[in-house]
Design an enzyme around this catalytic site. Structure first.
Site, PDB file in Angstrom:
ATOM      1  N   MET A   1      -3.939   0.743  -2.716  1.00 55.91           N
ATOM      2  CA  MET A   1      -4.881   0.165  -3.677  1.00 55.91           C
ATOM      3  C   MET A   1      -5.475   1.286  -4.537  1.00 55.91           C
ATOM      4  O   MET A   1      -6.555   1.143  -5.107  1.00 55.91           O
ATOM      5  CB  MET A   1      -5.992  -0.600  -2.948  1.00 55.91           C
ATOM      6  CG  MET A   1      -5.446  -1.788  -2.147  1.00 55.91           C
ATOM      7  SD  MET A   1      -6.627  -3.090  -1.848  1.00 55.91           S
ATOM      8  CE  MET A   1      -7.897  -2.211  -0.956  1.00 55.91           C
ATOM      9  N   GLY A   2      -4.783   2.411  -4.606  1.00 56.21           N
ATOM     10  CA  GLY A   2      -5.261   3.526  -5.426  1.00 56.21           C
ATOM     11  C   GLY A   2      -6.359   4.300  -4.725  1.00 56.21           C
ATOM     12  O   GLY A   2      -6.488   4.248  -3.506  1.00 56.21           O
TER      13      GLY A   2
ATOM     14  N   LEU B   1      -6.329   7.411  -4.337  1.00 59.45           N
ATOM     15  CA  LEU B   1      -5.457   8.108  -3.387  1.00 59.45           C
ATOM     16  C   LEU B   1      -6.143   9.333  -2.785  1.00 59.45           C
ATOM     17  O   LEU B   1      -6.856  10.061  -3.470  1.00 59.45           O
ATOM     18  CB  LEU B   1      -4.160   8.539  -4.080  1.00 59.45           C
ATOM     19  CG  LEU B   1      -3.302   7.424  -4.682  1.00 59.45           C
ATOM     20  CD1 LEU B   1      -1.979   7.999  -5.183  1.00 59.45           C
ATOM     21  CD2 LEU B   1      -3.044   6.295  -3.696  1.00 59.45           C
TER      22      LEU B   1
ATOM     23  N   GLY C   1      -4.477  10.984   3.005  1.00 61.32           N
ATOM     24  CA  GLY C   1      -3.828  10.012   3.890  1.00 61.32           C
ATOM     25  C   GLY C   1      -2.684   9.316   3.156  1.00 61.32           C
ATOM     26  O   GLY C   1      -1.543   9.267   3.641  1.00 61.32           O
ATOM     27  N   HIS C   2      -2.980   8.797   1.940  1.00 58.08           N
ATOM     28  CA  HIS C   2      -1.919   8.160   1.151  1.00 58.08           C
ATOM     29  C   HIS C   2      -0.801   9.160   0.833  1.00 58.08           C
ATOM     30  O   HIS C   2       0.378   8.839   0.907  1.00 58.08           O
ATOM     31  CB  HIS C   2      -2.464   7.684  -0.202  1.00 58.08           C
ATOM     32  CG  HIS C   2      -3.518   6.630  -0.119  1.00 58.08           C
ATOM     33  ND1 HIS C   2      -4.820   6.860  -0.475  1.00 58.08           N
ATOM     34  CD2 HIS C   2      -3.463   5.337   0.254  1.00 58.08           C
ATOM     35  CE1 HIS C   2      -5.525   5.767  -0.322  1.00 58.08           C
ATOM     36  NE2 HIS C   2      -4.737   4.823   0.131  1.00 58.08           N
TER      37      HIS C   2
ATOM     38  N   GLN D   1      -7.735  -9.841  -0.807  1.00 59.59           N
ATOM     39  CA  GLN D   1      -8.135  -9.353   0.522  1.00 59.59           C
ATOM     40  C   GLN D   1      -9.602  -8.948   0.593  1.00 59.59           C
ATOM     41  O   GLN D   1     -10.049  -8.436   1.616  1.00 59.59           O
ATOM     42  CB  GLN D   1      -7.215  -8.218   0.985  1.00 59.59           C
ATOM     43  CG  GLN D   1      -7.337  -6.913   0.229  1.00 59.59           C
ATOM     44  CD  GLN D   1      -6.235  -5.931   0.610  1.00 59.59           C
ATOM     45  OE1 GLN D   1      -5.086  -6.070   0.207  1.00 59.59           O
ATOM     46  NE2 GLN D   1      -6.558  -4.918   1.399  1.00 59.59           N
TER      47      GLN D   1
ATOM     48  N   GLY E   1      -0.558   3.415   7.060  1.00 58.99           N
ATOM     49  CA  GLY E   1      -1.296   4.393   7.840  1.00 58.99           C
ATOM     50  C   GLY E   1      -1.821   3.795   9.138  1.00 58.99           C
ATOM     51  O   GLY E   1      -2.233   2.625   9.187  1.00 58.99           O
TER      52      GLY E   1
ATOM     53  N   ASP F   1      -5.403   2.007   9.572  1.00 65.59           N
ATOM     54  CA  ASP F   1      -5.520   0.548   9.493  1.00 65.59           C
ATOM     55  C   ASP F   1      -4.555  -0.056  10.516  1.00 65.59           C
ATOM     56  O   ASP F   1      -3.595  -0.733  10.161  1.00 65.59           O
ATOM     57  CB  ASP F   1      -5.212   0.086   8.069  1.00 65.59           C
ATOM     58  CG  ASP F   1      -6.226   0.634   7.088  1.00 65.59           C
ATOM     59  OD1 ASP F   1      -7.407   0.284   7.197  1.00 65.59           O
ATOM     60  OD2 ASP F   1      -5.847   1.450   6.222  1.00 65.59           O
TER      61      ASP F   1
ATOM     62  N   GLN G   1      -3.995  -3.818  10.449  1.00 66.60           N
ATOM     63  CA  GLN G   1      -3.194  -4.176   9.273  1.00 66.60           C
ATOM     64  C   GLN G   1      -1.717  -3.894   9.545  1.00 66.60           C
ATOM     65  O   GLN G   1      -0.853  -4.713   9.225  1.00 66.60           O
ATOM     66  CB  GLN G   1      -3.673  -3.376   8.064  1.00 66.60           C
ATOM     67  CG  GLN G   1      -2.723  -3.404   6.880  1.00 66.60           C
ATOM     68  CD  GLN G   1      -3.314  -2.761   5.645  1.00 66.60           C
ATOM     69  OE1 GLN G   1      -4.134  -3.366   4.981  1.00 66.60           O
ATOM     70  NE2 GLN G   1      -2.905  -1.548   5.321  1.00 66.60           N
TER      71      GLN G   1
HETATM   72  O1  PAF Z   1      -4.129  -0.524   2.972  1.00 65.52           O
HETATM   73  C1  PAF Z   1      -4.239  -0.874   1.779  1.00 65.52           C
HETATM   74  O2  PAF Z   1      -4.517  -0.071   0.896  1.00 65.52           O
HETATM   75  C2  PAF Z   1      -4.003  -2.324   1.408  1.00 65.52           C
HETATM   76  O3  PAF Z   1      -4.504  -3.170   2.384  1.00 65.52           O
HETATM   77  C3  PAF Z   1      -2.543  -2.653   1.065  1.00 65.52           C
HETATM   78  C4  PAF Z   1      -1.632  -2.453   2.268  1.00 65.52           C
HETATM   79  C5  PAF Z   1      -2.064  -1.764  -0.077  1.00 65.52           C
HETATM   80  C6  PAF Z   1      -2.415  -4.109   0.626  1.00 65.52           C
HETATM   81  O4  PAF Z   1      -3.218  -4.374  -0.484  1.00 65.52           O
END
Ligand code: PAF
Length: 283
Positions: free
Chosen positions: A30-31, A33, A36-37, A61, A148, A151, A154
């Site tokens: 979701m940007g 960044l 971690g990303h 979400q 990651g 989460d 998730q």
């Molecule tokens: O972890 C996130 O940034 C978001 O939940 C994802 C997986 C990009 C879905 O919108």
């Protein structure tokens, strides 16, 4: 690195490499960044031939009370970081490309999406995650998609979707990246004031205390949770939950007689933070 904004352009950009037998890695984000990303992007770069980073702040979400409007957005910065980490393609669609007028389908995962984050943030949170991740996987058609461990729930929800819907993709879950003091990197750390930043390490201290209790021989989950809560109290951070759960089902465990996930969430100032650690079964 090219930026594309439509599904048609994304598919067109990936058609050639796919035809040539090159593998595609997708890092959904979701940007905002952070390292971690970028560790996911670097991992995708090492594993696959073409690396796609998606950048989409998914309204589905966020609950109405959450931080959708305030969520940090800086596409130019994200694009530069993604490119430096090795991305070939940035997919940054507008909201109506992902949710066109009349959009009416939800992917809902039972079981694993219900406790902890599902209970705190409401069922719509993981409905939104499962729906957008399913769409992103269908849009890009990657061989591997990267998430990651921070989460963890998730990631378990995404694995369930992939298994249940027979999606032809491998899910890789990569280790949490931490600040030097142990705070898990998160886009939401940007909300912390200096004082809150100092207290935010409480979540990591809780996980460390849980592990130490188990290493000292404690096997009762309630006793481990209570040992973990002490360092949070010391930093005046109140857990929303601090739970010992099965890492697949996310159901609570009573005793540490198998691998267990310690999961914690807490609000520190305006930031809602989560973290977790796996405690391996004593053998
Ligand atoms: O972890 C996130 O940034 C978001 O939940 C994802 C997986 C990009 C879905 O919108």
């Amino acid at each position: 690195m090219r930026t594309v904004r439509s599904v048609a352009d994304l598919r067109a950009a990936l058609a050639g490499p796919r035809r040539d037998g090159r593998t595609i890695g997708l890092v959904p984000t979701m940007g905002a960044l952070h390292q971690g990303h970028l560790s996911l992007v670097r991992r995708a770069r090492a594993d696959t031939d073409v690396v796609v980073v998606s950048l989409f702040v998914n309204p589905a979400q966020f609950a109405p009370t959450e931080d959708l409007a305030a969520y940090p957005r800086d596409e130019a910065r994200d694009a530069e970081l993604a490119e430096k980490a090795g991305a070939d393609l940035l997919f940054a669609p507008p909201v109506d490309e992902v949710y066109p007028p009349g959009f009416a389908t939800t992917v809902r995962v039972g079981g694993v999406s219900e406790p902890l984050e599902g209970a705190q943030r409401g069922a719509s949170h993981f409905d939104g995650v499962a729906t957008v991740v399913t769409k992103l996987l269908n849009m890009a058609g990657p061989d591997v998609a990267y998430f990651g461990q921070k989460d963890a729930q998730q990631a378990a929800v995404v694995r369930r979707v992939v298994r249940d819907l027979d999606l032809p993709v491998r899910i890789e879950v990569c280790p949490t990246v931490r600040e030097p003091d142990g705070l898990a990197m998160s886009s939401r750390n940007a909300y912390l004031t200096a004082d809150e930043r100092a207290r935010a390490v409480a979540l990591k201290h809780a996980l460390d205390a849980a592990r130490a209790a188990v290493e000292q021989g404690e096997r009762d989950a309630a006793a481990v949770a209570s040992a973990a809560a002490a360092p949070m109290r010391a930093l005046d951070v109140e857990p929303e939950y601090l739970a010992l759960v099965d890492p697949e089902s996310f159901l609570p465990v009573d005793s540490i007689d198998r691998d267990v996930l310690v999961a914690v969430a807490a609000r520190v100032g305006k930031a809602r933070l989560i973290d977790n650690a796996t405690i391996r079964r004593a053998r």
